[in-house]
Design an enzyme around this catalytic site. Sequence first.
Site, mmCIF file in Angstrom:
data_model
loop_
_atom_site.group_PDB
_atom_site.id
_atom_site.type_symbol
_atom_site.label_atom_id
_atom_site.label_comp_id
_atom_site.label_asym_id
_atom_site.label_seq_id
_atom_site.Cartn_x
_atom_site.Cartn_y
_atom_site.Cartn_z
ATOM 1 N N GLY A 2 0.850 -1.186 0.000
ATOM 2 C CA GLY A 2 0.000 0.000 0.000
ATOM 3 C C GLY A 2 0.874 1.220 0.000
ATOM 4 N N LYS B 262 2.603 -6.075 8.706
ATOM 5 C CA LYS B 262 2.785 -4.913 7.842
ATOM 6 C C LYS B 262 4.110 -4.242 8.203
ATOM 7 C CE LYS B 262 0.017 -1.483 5.614
ATOM 8 N NZ LYS B 262 -1.387 -1.122 5.451
ATOM 9 N N ASP C 148 -9.190 6.664 7.755
ATOM 10 C CA ASP C 148 -8.817 6.350 6.370
ATOM 11 C C ASP C 148 -9.690 5.234 5.807
ATOM 12 O OD1 ASP C 148 -7.408 6.618 4.016
ATOM 13 O OD2 ASP C 148 -5.815 5.235 4.614
#
Lengths: 217, 959
Positions: B91, B111, B243
């Site tokens: 991302g 992540k 978000d």
Amino acid sequence: MVEGPHEGEHPAPRVTVLDEQSLAQVFSDNRERLWRTVNFRLHSRLRDRVDPDDVLQEAYLAAVQRLQHYGASAYPTPFIWLRAIVRQTLVDIHRHHMGAQMRDARREGALHTGGYPEATSISMVSRLVGDITSPSSAAVRVDLMNRVEQALEEMDPVDREVLALRHFEELSNSEVAHELGIEQKAASIRYVRALRRLKAILAQVPGFFDGEDHVRS
Amino acid sequence: MSAVDPQRHPLEALAEDFMERQRRGENPSVSEYVAKHPDLADEIRELFPTIASMERLKSMQERTHGGRVSLGGVKLERLGDYRILREIGRGGMGIVFEAEQESLHRRVAIKVLPRQSLLDPRQLERFDREARLAAALHHTNIVQIYGAGENDGFHYYVMQLIQGPGLDALIGRLARTSPAALPGGANGTAVDFDALCLKLFGAATGDIRSDDDPAYWRGVALIGRQVADALAYAHAQGTLHRDIKPGNLLVDEQGAVQVTDFGLAKALQSSQDLTQSGGITGTLRYMAPEQFEGKTDARSDIYSLGLTLYELLTLQPAFRESDRSALMRRIIEGEAPRPRNLNPHVPRDLETIVLTATARDPGHRYASAAAMAEDLQRFIEDRPLLARRTSSLERAWRWCRRNPAVASLTGVAVLLVVLLAVVSSAGYVRTTRALQGEARQRREAEASVELATATLDRVFDRLAPSRAIALPDLGIGGDESNVINLTAPPPLSRETAALLEDLLIFYGKLAAQTDDTTLLRLKTADASRRVGDIRCQLGQYKEAEAAYRRAIAIYETMAKHSPEDLSLGIEIARIQNDLGGLCRISGRFAEERSAHLTALDLLKSSESNASAAPEARFELARTYYFLGTRPSPAPGAEPQSPAGRLRPSEPLPPLQEGQGRPREYRGPPLPVPPDGPLSEPLPPSGQAELEGPGDSDAQQKQYLRSAIEILQDLTTRYPDAPNYPHMLALCYRDWQTTFGARNPSKTMENMDHAITLLEGLVQNYPDISEYRFDLCEAYAAVDIRHVTSEGFADAEKRLRKALGVSDTLVTRYPNIPSYWASRAHIEHQISTLLLNMQRLAEAQTCARDALQIQTTLIAQFPDVPYYQVWEGMFRLTLANILATQSKPSEAHDMFEENAKALAILLEKHPEMVFLHGLLDQNYRHYASVLRSLGLHDEAAEAIRTADEHRRAYRASDRR
């Protein structure tokens, strides 16, 4: 503050023979800088398909194959030789992926013509602006950005290239001189001149050099 | 630093040291370098911040290139307890890997953030905090966060592994823009979208776009409800997502929606990332408008969810702009097209939910995620919604409230449309029904026309005050009209000008509705001219010219029908003079001259006729003034006169019509006619309108003298009208600036007359910016080239006065370009003076200021070549200052840049022969700098180039 000569400016006597083991060592020592070259020059449209790491891998294999040619080549350091191979690999990859309309190597690889990936100057600007403006007013930032965008577009390609080599690819002055085929003195004058022009452009952006809280004065 | 390396520019060597230290993670200070290298202090201070910016730019670029992050050439195999198995996705902020937590033998998603992303300790702190908060969330629709950590300089967080794609991929598949299979399924297999859609919508992807399938809409609502539930839960815990977007909503194997990256995405994104290209635009696209102002609350998440649902309904983003600036503007401006306009099958209630969630004003959205979940559930169960539909009128009203300035004008336009409708229908009635009520209808129609006309007049009077010349008493005004009421015009903008231009057509429409068209045609022409004035002040010269020509055309048509009406001729002459001023600005001197001569022709009858209407005589004086101050086309003489600069026509102050009969003159004492220049022999009259490209000095003097004579007479007769002394002052002032240079022994006597008059006007009419501007120009009218060392102090005093007035002007009227142009010239004059006085540092500052203003002007008005000529002049001065300051390398660059820019300009405008003169000078000074750098070959080359330009310049002179 570090005193003394810099690695790039006063290179050790030229290594004339390179075996596979020392190549691996040189490659590993310079991996980050080589990666920067790939990352910077890789066309934005290829990013989905091509990973910079794969480009490096391919370049390494090509280097192994051409190992015996290094001694006779004109490259002053193994790094510059490797970098040239990386650039050639990039050209091949672009050619392979982008087809006929991009076949002209000048648009992809060759440095001397300032062949940038399309978005470079724009993304360069957007980040510079993003970097220095306060978060308070996005609208102001958009305006600033548009103005700098225009300005940077107009910048002389040679100036842009010198800045990119020095900063984005982290080449030393002597390496830039070799890359551009000019004297070291000329390369350093060009760099300072390009920097000054960039500064002049940025200075026209109201507020650009205000509040530089990230630079300690 | 060790000994200076002669092979390198000293600054470059320092710069390399500076950047290398930054790359090692140090934070070297600029002052440290300044202290060690005082000889390079200026350059270090000037350039090192730019170096720092470039280095930061690089780190950011490497962090996310083209919107996707990269770990910078590092291959990860293990992070502490976690063995990296494969990459799942990338991302804008991190790379997600599938990994095995060896101690627990479980599969997790991890992540990993690029090394440089958390350099700022505040950001790191925020990231840790958000990760802890997110780890505290336990909800069936929220991806569980297990924890965060750091290894080898990589920060990461560990979360539940979801085997499924994001909604972005699903939408892409439904819109048929994605391939049928994407990686991201369980164990690295491709996603089976058909199976997924069967779970979500009860149909395979191939079937669900049969559009009005109710199962699909219910499926969308169900997705929305799950996310809204998750949001409601998190909001109750005090955690915002910040978000929400399709990419952050994952669909697991059971078809349940899982919200990921709670609070973390934004914690990682410093504000600057908003302006980045690529993937960040993806985030930007779903941001609520208030987030751009740094305000975020629960309703921002609701907005983002609304936009996500919008996309599921229409299979396209609500805001499609791909350019981020345009995108931000669209979001801030507000509403997207209604989903049902894009796909009429979208259920009305579902549309209502989406529109409510995405209202621009947070106050109009659902107050909570729970309320949104409730309505989505109601839709699923086919029960009536709680949200109320907004009517189109309400939407329009909201829009107007956001744009009050425009809306008030728009409101006028609407009112006019309504009035016109009344008028037209009444007109129709009038012709078709001749019976009872006809008289009443007619009266109504006339009243409406009157009302509409009055409304228009009012708008124009307020926004575009007429510069109607001072009308002495012609028996119209009452007693109160003796009071001259000059009010400051409102600030101008291009939008106002454009709207006024649109309103012009209403005069035409009104004219069609009434028998008395003459008045309305006069009004149309007058309004058109006023639009021209505004455009002119705003520097929109092309538009101004068009408006002027339109006005002239109307007057000319009318004049044909009533040749006896002299006032029409005066009007035309006036606009012709304005047009001439415009031509002067754009360097079209031949056209300028012919415009003024046309005006002269129209006004001839008033010549030498003291009993002619005062406005005719005034216009005649104005015509003479223009003809007398036309910049000399002779090359070389640097146009010092303000008139030769970029002055638009002299806009006169607004005056109320019919404002006063002759009264005692109360202004400052009128100067006696200047006898010096005027006593020079005049050419035989009649030769004034000689054919040819220009007029001789003597002819120009004659013109000016005639203007002065008329104006002195008018000023004596009508002492209350400020226009007359104003114009008179301009004549004195520009006499000096046009001819003073050729008669340097003559003192500044005329200029002092002008200044006295203008100071009086500024005092009496402080709100009229034009008077102030002309005073400023009068102070500044110092001919630097002829100031001797005894005159330095006086010249500086005058110029500083001018600068003071200029301060007031540019502060009060920042969007009037001529005020800025004037300021640049004053700064330039001061810098030249200071250079002569050897006050070099001050000189440099002023020259830079001048140059900067000029550059901004050019960016705004690329069509005005003079701005660029002057930029060349300013650069030349700055380069000379730098050379005098012994900064040859900076001077070198400046000369070089200037030569390049001037050559380009000359190529575009070969008629500007004086550019050769400028280039000649530039190359000559350049050569001496080159010599001082030891570059003798280049210096010789520069001299040769200078000679070429000198020849070209002299050749044109002889012609």
